[in-house]
Design a protein around this motif. Structure first.
Motif, PDB file in Angstrom:
ATOM      1  N   VAL A   1     -11.149   3.723   5.678  1.00 34.37           N
ATOM      2  CA  VAL A   1      -9.842   3.638   5.004  1.00 34.37           C
ATOM      3  C   VAL A   1     -10.032   3.511   3.495  1.00 34.37           C
ATOM      4  N   ARG A   2     -11.029   2.691   3.071  1.00 40.51           N
ATOM      5  CA  ARG A   2     -11.265   2.505   1.646  1.00 40.51           C
ATOM      6  C   ARG A   2     -11.686   3.821   0.983  1.00 40.51           C
ATOM      7  N   GLU A   3     -12.585   4.572   1.631  1.00 39.31           N
ATOM      8  CA  GLU A   3     -13.021   5.847   1.066  1.00 39.31           C
ATOM      9  C   GLU A   3     -11.861   6.839   0.985  1.00 39.31           C
ATOM     10  N   LYS A   4     -11.023   6.885   2.043  1.00 36.37           N
ATOM     11  CA  LYS A   4      -9.889   7.804   2.044  1.00 36.37           C
ATOM     12  C   LYS A   4      -8.890   7.437   0.949  1.00 36.37           C
ATOM     13  N   LEU A   5      -8.589   6.122   0.826  1.00 41.96           N
ATOM     14  CA  LEU A   5      -7.636   5.683  -0.194  1.00 41.96           C
ATOM     15  C   LEU A   5      -8.174   5.978  -1.598  1.00 41.96           C
ATOM     16  N   LYS A   6      -9.479   5.760  -1.810  1.00 39.82           N
ATOM     17  CA  LYS A   6     -10.080   6.053  -3.107  1.00 39.82           C
ATOM     18  C   LYS A   6      -9.925   7.534  -3.450  1.00 39.82           C
ATOM     19  N   GLU A   7     -10.175   8.398  -2.471  1.00 43.22           N
ATOM     20  CA  GLU A   7     -10.052   9.835  -2.707  1.00 43.22           C
ATOM     21  C   GLU A   7      -8.609  10.219  -3.053  1.00 43.22           C
ATOM     22  N   GLN A   8      -7.636   9.627  -2.324  1.00 45.82           N
ATOM     23  CA  GLN A   8      -6.234   9.940  -2.590  1.00 45.82           C
ATOM     24  C   GLN A   8      -5.817   9.486  -3.994  1.00 45.82           C
ATOM     25  N   LEU A   9      -6.208   8.237  -4.367  1.00 42.50           N
ATOM     26  CA  LEU A   9      -5.833   7.720  -5.689  1.00 42.50           C
ATOM     27  C   LEU A   9      -6.526   8.500  -6.800  1.00 42.50           C
ATOM     28  N   ASN A  10      -7.757   8.920  -6.554  1.00 44.90           N
ATOM     29  CA  ASN A  10      -8.508   9.675  -7.554  1.00 44.90           C
ATOM     30  C   ASN A  10      -7.843  11.019  -7.868  1.00 44.90           C
ATOM     31  N   SER A  11      -7.101  11.545  -6.902  1.00 47.96           N
ATOM     32  CA  SER A  11      -6.414  12.819  -7.140  1.00 47.96           C
ATOM     33  C   SER A  11      -5.246  12.651  -8.114  1.00 47.96           C
TER      34      SER A  11
ATOM     35  N   SER B   1     -15.143  -1.326  -7.034  1.00 43.81           N
ATOM     36  CA  SER B   1     -15.791  -2.519  -7.564  1.00 43.81           C
ATOM     37  C   SER B   1     -15.768  -3.605  -6.507  1.00 43.81           C
ATOM     38  N   ALA B   2     -16.390  -4.747  -6.825  1.00 40.76           N
ATOM     39  CA  ALA B   2     -16.397  -5.868  -5.891  1.00 40.76           C
ATOM     40  C   ALA B   2     -14.988  -6.414  -5.661  1.00 40.76           C
ATOM     41  N   ARG B   3     -14.085  -6.210  -6.634  1.00 42.00           N
ATOM     42  CA  ARG B   3     -12.705  -6.692  -6.499  1.00 42.00           C
ATOM     43  C   ARG B   3     -11.839  -5.720  -5.702  1.00 42.00           C
ATOM     44  N   GLY B   4     -12.311  -4.518  -5.449  1.00 42.62           N
ATOM     45  CA  GLY B   4     -11.527  -3.509  -4.744  1.00 42.62           C
ATOM     46  C   GLY B   4     -11.535  -2.201  -5.510  1.00 42.62           C
TER      47      GLY B   4
ATOM     48  N   ILE C   1       1.387   6.778  -2.129  1.00 49.06           N
ATOM     49  CA  ILE C   1       0.118   6.618  -1.403  1.00 49.06           C
ATOM     50  C   ILE C   1      -0.017   5.201  -0.849  1.00 49.06           C
ATOM     51  N   LEU C   2       0.311   4.177  -1.673  1.00 47.95           N
ATOM     52  CA  LEU C   2       0.137   2.785  -1.254  1.00 47.95           C
ATOM     53  C   LEU C   2       1.060   2.411  -0.102  1.00 47.95           C
ATOM     54  N   GLN C   3       2.259   3.038  -0.020  1.00 53.06           N
ATOM     55  CA  GLN C   3       3.180   2.710   1.060  1.00 53.06           C
ATOM     56  C   GLN C   3       2.631   3.119   2.421  1.00 53.06           C
ATOM     57  N   ALA C   4       1.653   4.019   2.424  1.00 51.09           N
ATOM     58  CA  ALA C   4       1.051   4.438   3.685  1.00 51.09           C
ATOM     59  C   ALA C   4       0.024   3.421   4.186  1.00 51.09           C
ATOM     60  N   TYR C   5      -0.256   2.367   3.371  1.00 46.22           N
ATOM     61  CA  TYR C   5      -1.233   1.339   3.750  1.00 46.22           C
ATOM     62  C   TYR C   5      -0.567  -0.040   3.656  1.00 46.22           C
ATOM     63  N   PRO C   6       0.191  -0.446   4.645  1.00 46.13           N
ATOM     64  CA  PRO C   6       0.904  -1.731   4.585  1.00 46.13           C
ATOM     65  C   PRO C   6      -0.070  -2.908   4.420  1.00 46.13           C
ATOM     66  N   GLY C   7       0.376  -3.893   3.666  1.00 48.98           N
ATOM     67  CA  GLY C   7      -0.402  -5.117   3.514  1.00 48.98           C
ATOM     68  C   GLY C   7      -1.370  -5.118   2.346  1.00 48.98           C
ATOM     69  N   LEU C   8      -1.535  -3.985   1.645  1.00 50.02           N
ATOM     70  CA  LEU C   8      -2.440  -3.969   0.495  1.00 50.02           C
ATOM     71  C   LEU C   8      -1.869  -4.800  -0.658  1.00 50.02           C
TER      72      LEU C   8
ATOM     73  N   ILE D   1      -8.802  -2.426   3.638  1.00 50.88           N
ATOM     74  CA  ILE D   1      -9.954  -1.745   3.043  1.00 50.88           C
ATOM     75  C   ILE D   1     -11.162  -2.678   2.958  1.00 50.88           C
ATOM     76  N   GLY D   2     -11.081  -3.839   3.587  1.00 53.24           N
ATOM     77  CA  GLY D   2     -12.224  -4.738   3.682  1.00 53.24           C
ATOM     78  C   GLY D   2     -12.567  -5.487   2.420  1.00 53.24           C
ATOM     79  N   VAL D   3     -11.612  -5.684   1.504  1.00 52.00           N
ATOM     80  CA  VAL D   3     -11.863  -6.390   0.243  1.00 52.00           C
ATOM     81  C   VAL D   3     -10.771  -7.434   0.050  1.00 52.00           C
ATOM     82  N   GLN D   4     -11.171  -8.669  -0.232  1.00 51.44           N
ATOM     83  CA  GLN D   4     -10.206  -9.732  -0.462  1.00 51.44           C
ATOM     84  C   GLN D   4      -9.777  -9.747  -1.932  1.00 51.44           C
ATOM     85  N   GLU D   5      -8.530 -10.148  -2.164  1.00 49.35           N
ATOM     86  CA  GLU D   5      -7.995 -10.193  -3.517  1.00 49.35           C
ATOM     87  C   GLU D   5      -8.755 -11.217  -4.367  1.00 49.35           C
TER      88      GLU D   5
END
Length: 525
Positions: A382-392, A399-402, A433-440, A517-521
């Protein structure tokens, strides 16, 4: 300071004023900052063997790290207390080196203007070392890379800033300028100047992680080698650092684990090499390409070590689960043999019941293990997919923070915080894009350069971060999942002394985190 169970730690603190020293005893639990004294380093007996991977500050994985103890004089430079001086002396590795620095405590940080003499070519300590780096070490052993000390000529100057207030200073030999942790080739350390250094000293035993010599390549110690690389050669030192950084990244496996980043670094290096081959080439552009290659090579190395550590962890879990299954199967076989040997019907029934329970436990353990592995793999995917979408839409890095989505100041009018139309379009896409990932969770952070007053810059950064937050809320981002803060000019990512550096510092960052995405705030360091 940390309290150990059943123990109390004391520290001897000295206030330095011209002509006198006043000593005070401070008990554990009170805040004080640190001076630390470089003695002979000794390996920690609990350190891992060479070749192991340790997790360093901010989640950065380091190759072959061992913890060594060094004592260093650190000074608490009072907030906005004016300027003072600190000296430098060479260690046993380079006893002829020396220097002095002017430390200016100002609003938002501390400026260090240091001057060194006697720095010999760094590759005299081993072929992998090409340059020197100035470090600030906090009382708790946290290192901060302050900048490169170019080994050119007989005198070497550097002017940098740090957000730390209490720290000691060291200079180390390094393979390139953008390393994340200091090597153990410490050539200079700061020393208190009698009647010149003002501040508060605290004597503590500080531990900080160093990369031991040989972590980058085999080395022959401090023996000089033929044709040492210096700034006086036709090709700039930055080009050699770029070759060195890419070689080190490739040795860690970056071509497999961070292929996209290392390919970009290699393209930058090819561009620098092409300019270097041209006698009339633009040397400034050559150095620009070379430094970009170094930065990307270091990013590729860190990403590689992080992915390798995750891969080893997955393999360990798989091996553990297989061993548990084999042990369970052996237990079931033993129970079956015992049941067959039993002549009593009651004993046979009891054996059958225990066997059934064991089978249920084994099935449950396998299901839990499979679910745990699936959860980890899902978060990474999920993290890799979200990164690719945002990068577009906007430049996004990990980073360590997300995931960090970077917005440059060209998206706003100069000195204002009104969102331009292209900015609104990009942010609308990000919100979708973010609305497709609830809870972020989303942290909006505003930064400026040093132009203008600190008060104006602080207010401008807050307004820009608030404007981005408000717009994202109107586009459907849950208000409970988004925060905004401004940091003014306090956290530069580049030199404010150049136009390009100021442009990089004027930015708004969107930090994306969450369980999905496996990263805590986390708050910014």
């Amino acid at each position: 300071m940390r309290r150990v169970a059943g123990q109390r730690r004391t520290m001897n603190i000295q206030r330095i004023t011209p002509g006198r020293t006043v000593s005070t005893l401070l008990l554990c639990g009170m805040f004080a900052t640190a001076p630390l004294t470089l003695k002979a380093q000794e390996p920690n007996p609990t350190s891992r063997p060479a070749g192991a991977v340790e997790e360093g500050p901010n989640g950065i994985y380091l190759y072959r790290v061992q913890v060594v103890q060094r004592d260093l004089d650190a000074v608490n430079y009072f907030h906005r207390s004016g300027s003072t001086k600190i000296g430098f002396q060479g260690t046993t590795l380079l006893p002829g080196a020396k220097g002095e620095a002017k430390v200016q405590s100002e609003r938002g940080g501390i400026t260090i203007d240091a001057r060194f003499e006697g720095l010999t070519p760094a590759n005299g300590f081993g072929r992998e070392y090409l340059t020197y780096v100035l470090w600030a070490i906090s009382p708790d052993g946290r290192p901060q890379n302050l900048g490169e000390v170019l080994p050119a000529g007989t005198k070497n100057n550097i002017n940098v800033t740090t957000a730390l207030q209490s720290f000691g200073l060291i200079v180390t030999a390094e393979p390139y300028f953008s390393v994340s942790q200091p090597s153990d080739v410490v050539v200079l350390q700061n020393v208190v100047l009698q009647d010149k250094t003002q501040g508060v000293l605290e004597k503590v035993n500080a531990h900080f992680s160093l990369l031991p010599r040989g972590a980058y390549a085999d080395t022959e110690g401090s023996k000089s080698i033929a044709d040492p690389i210096t700034r006086n050669e036709r090709s700039p030192l930055e080009l050699y650092e770029a070759h060195n950084a890419i070689r080190i990244a490739m040795n860690t496996g970056a071509d497999k684990y961070a292929a996209d980043i290392i390919q970009q670094a290699m393209q930058d290096l090819r561009n620098a090499d092409d300019i270097d081959a041209n006698k009339k080439g633009d040397r400034k552009m050559e150095i620009t390409y070379a430094r970009q290659a170094v930065q990307r090579a270091e990013d590729a190395r860190i990403a590689t070590l992080r992915k390798q550590a995750a891969e080893r962890q997955r393999n360990t879990e798989i091996a553990k689960n297989q061993a548990q299954e084999q042990a369970m199967q052996s237990q079931l076989d033993a129970q079956k043999a015992q049941a067959e040997a039993e002549k009593s019907a009651a004993a046979k029934a009891q054996a059958d019941a225990e066997r059934a329970r064991a089978e249920a436990d084994a099935a449950n353990a396998r299901a839990q293990a499979a679910e745990a592995n699936k959860s980890v793999e899902s978060a990474n995917a999920v993290r890799e997919k979200l990164k690719e979408q945002l990068n577009s839409v906007l430049q996004t890095s990990e980073s360590a923070r997300g995931l960090i989505v970077n917005m440059s100041d060209v998206l706003f009018d100069t000195g204002k915080y009104t969102l331009k139309t292209p900015t609104q379009v990009s942010l609308a896409k990000v919100a979708g894009i973010l609305q497709a990932y609830p809870g972020l969770k989303l942290q909006v952070e505003g930064y400026t350069d040093s132009t203008g007053s600190p008060e104006f810059n602080q207010k401008l950064s807050e307004n820009r971060a608030g404007a981005v937050k408000d717009f994202l809320v109107t586009q459907g981002v849950q208000i409970n999942n988004i925060t905004a803060a401004g940091y003014g000019e306090a956290k530069p990512v580049a030199d404010n002394g150049t136009a390009s550096g100021r442009a990089q510092n004027r930015r708004v960052q969107l930090v994306v985190s969450g369980d999905a995405i496996g990263v805590q705030e986390q708050a910014p360091q």
